[in-house]
Design a protein around this motif. Sequence first.
Motif, PDB file in Angstrom:
ATOM      1  N   ASP A 220       0.816  -1.219   0.000  1.00 37.93           N
ATOM      2  CA  ASP A 220       0.000   0.000   0.000  1.00 37.93           C
ATOM      3  C   ASP A 220       0.848   1.267   0.000  1.00 37.93           C
ATOM      4  O   ASP A 220       0.321   2.382   0.000  1.00 37.93           O
ATOM      5  CB  ASP A 220      -0.967   0.006   1.184  1.00 37.93           C
ATOM      6  CG  ASP A 220      -0.266   0.041   2.543  1.00 37.93           C
ATOM      7  OD1 ASP A 220       0.977   0.085   2.575  1.00 37.93           O
ATOM      8  OD2 ASP A 220      -0.972   0.028   3.571  1.00 37.93           O
ATOM      9  N   TRP A 357      -0.747  -7.909   4.303  1.00 35.46           N
ATOM     10  CA  TRP A 357      -1.505  -7.419   3.139  1.00 35.46           C
ATOM     11  C   TRP A 357      -1.924  -8.623   2.311  1.00 35.46           C
ATOM     12  O   TRP A 357      -1.126  -9.556   2.105  1.00 35.46           O
ATOM     13  CB  TRP A 357      -0.635  -6.478   2.298  1.00 35.46           C
ATOM     14  CG  TRP A 357      -1.231  -6.017   0.996  1.00 35.46           C
ATOM     15  CD1 TRP A 357      -1.986  -4.904   0.783  1.00 35.46           C
ATOM     16  CD2 TRP A 357      -1.098  -6.649  -0.295  1.00 35.46           C
ATOM     17  NE1 TRP A 357      -2.331  -4.789  -0.545  1.00 35.46           N
ATOM     18  CE2 TRP A 357      -1.795  -5.856  -1.221  1.00 35.46           C
ATOM     19  CE3 TRP A 357      -0.453  -7.808  -0.720  1.00 35.46           C
ATOM     20  CZ2 TRP A 357      -1.861  -6.191  -2.586  1.00 35.46           C
ATOM     21  CZ3 TRP A 357      -0.522  -8.140  -2.072  1.00 35.46           C
ATOM     22  CH2 TRP A 357      -1.222  -7.332  -2.987  1.00 35.46           C
ATOM     23  N   GLY A 362      -6.561  -6.007   0.570  1.00 35.13           N
ATOM     24  CA  GLY A 362      -5.715  -4.876   0.920  1.00 35.13           C
ATOM     25  C   GLY A 362      -4.992  -5.135   2.226  1.00 35.13           C
ATOM     26  O   GLY A 362      -4.770  -6.284   2.635  1.00 35.13           O
ATOM     27  N   SER A 461     -10.071  -2.189   5.530  1.00 29.26           N
ATOM     28  CA  SER A 461      -9.743  -3.179   4.518  1.00 29.26           C
ATOM     29  C   SER A 461     -10.826  -3.154   3.443  1.00 29.26           C
ATOM     30  O   SER A 461     -11.967  -2.735   3.677  1.00 29.26           O
ATOM     31  CB  SER A 461      -9.667  -4.575   5.145  1.00 29.26           C
ATOM     32  OG  SER A 461      -8.698  -4.612   6.166  1.00 29.26           O
TER      33      SER A 461
END
Length: 509
Positions: A220, A357, A362, A461
């Motif tokens: 991310d 992750w 995500g 998420s």
Amino acid sequence: MDKIEELINLTLKTCESWVKVDDDGMLKLKDPIDKQEISAHYGATHAACSFIILGDLRNDDVLLDKGKTLLSSILKRWNISKTLFGFHNDFNNFALCIAYDFLKNIDTKLCEEIKIKICNTVDSNHNTINWLPMRWFVNVKRYEWTQNVKYLKISEECRVKIKQATNKDGGIEDVLPKGTSFNLQYDLATVAVLQFLNCRGETINLSKEVGFLLQNVAPDGDINYQGRGTNQIFAWGMWLYLLSTSNSKNELIEATNFLADKVPIMLENNNIMLNDSKGVEKHLWWDYHYSSVYISHFLFWLVLAIKDKNKNPIQPKKSAERDTGVTIYQTPNYFVATFNGRKKYIAETGPIISAIWVKDYGTIFKGTIGPWQGLFGNNYTDGNVVLRNYFGLLQVETNKNWTKNRIIHKLLPNIKYKNYITIIPIMVDFKVSTQEEGLVIKFNNIKQQNVMLNLPILENSLKNPIINLQVNNEPMLLQNNIKIKTQYGWCSIYQSKKSTAKDWVLTIS
């Protein structure tokens, strides 16, 4: 407009709003929460230096004059400020020396004042590693001004200690001896200021150190999810500086994209963390945290990032070594960061999972534990949040109610009883692997303590992951029991029942 310039404009507006004329007629950088200048720290010097550099770069005489006036006020009260408890000598000396370099062709009188103050102010009296590159630069400047070789010796001592703190994989400890303290924020800070030194003529090979940091960037874009600095803005200006100056174009885009929607909220809330909390809450801040200090520091390094852009390109070198204790498990579908741990702070304990992750969901977890009793973790901690912000086995025990014992009740019928529980994160060995069924984490409760599995799952998420638990080869239910607010925001806490079972196998798919 360049994304760093956008961040500068936002942060500059905020910092300028804190500059006030005090009762004595001097300018001060007044903290928006504590309502006074935090003169023992370094917000004022970093803001003043930022205004001076940016005013010069943009030919903005108003901003330049504001920086000079603020700096002049700082120098007038310097001899008092430097006697304050906790005065950050190395940070403040460093900012003044940089201001000197930008002012030497603009204001010779102010530069002479800076030289006098710096040559009559001692360095900080500890050897925290991320402070040493700043001390190195300050003593180079002192030597430049005085030709006294004792200052070169101090710079050399700094170089040697930093080298001693550097592991084979490129990770840099924050305290010597090794094994005492490590976190990504202050590793990054050390490397960034070493790169600053390179941009001023040093020739320090940082390929391994930059390679180590790049290996730790989560999918991310986050670089600051492990240890004492978790999700604090302090790291981010320095990270952008390191990427900008080393010509790491793609990584710089990724980093600025990560910040784009978070910095405006942080600034609006006078926060120092990249979350939605109000700064006035100081939720999970460390005792030494102040909004004006960390935001000014962020601006300072953003400004240097555009000043020194592409000045010292670095070719990162990734290492197969793991002596820092950080291990990254990464496939196209999964990313897991783990850490062996250090002994000084519970926020850096281990072995521990620092981030997870999953492609379909995500980031489901990152950051762990937080400020705790003792060193700098007393004022804004929340034990129930801190100890449950842990992805792993927890020992949760209730006290025994002896009043229910017939004999004791008969002998002591009026005895009082208080209910309480004890929460202890159990640091056990675990193994991470990717299998056909998904990401698999196996915890080994080798001492067969009575524990439960505790899983903080971030509510931001993409969607809830599918999580299954097997305990000694038997399925066990996980329940969403609690919500806590961590450094990254709200988490749902999934918990199992308690068991003394040895083998705990978690699958995320």
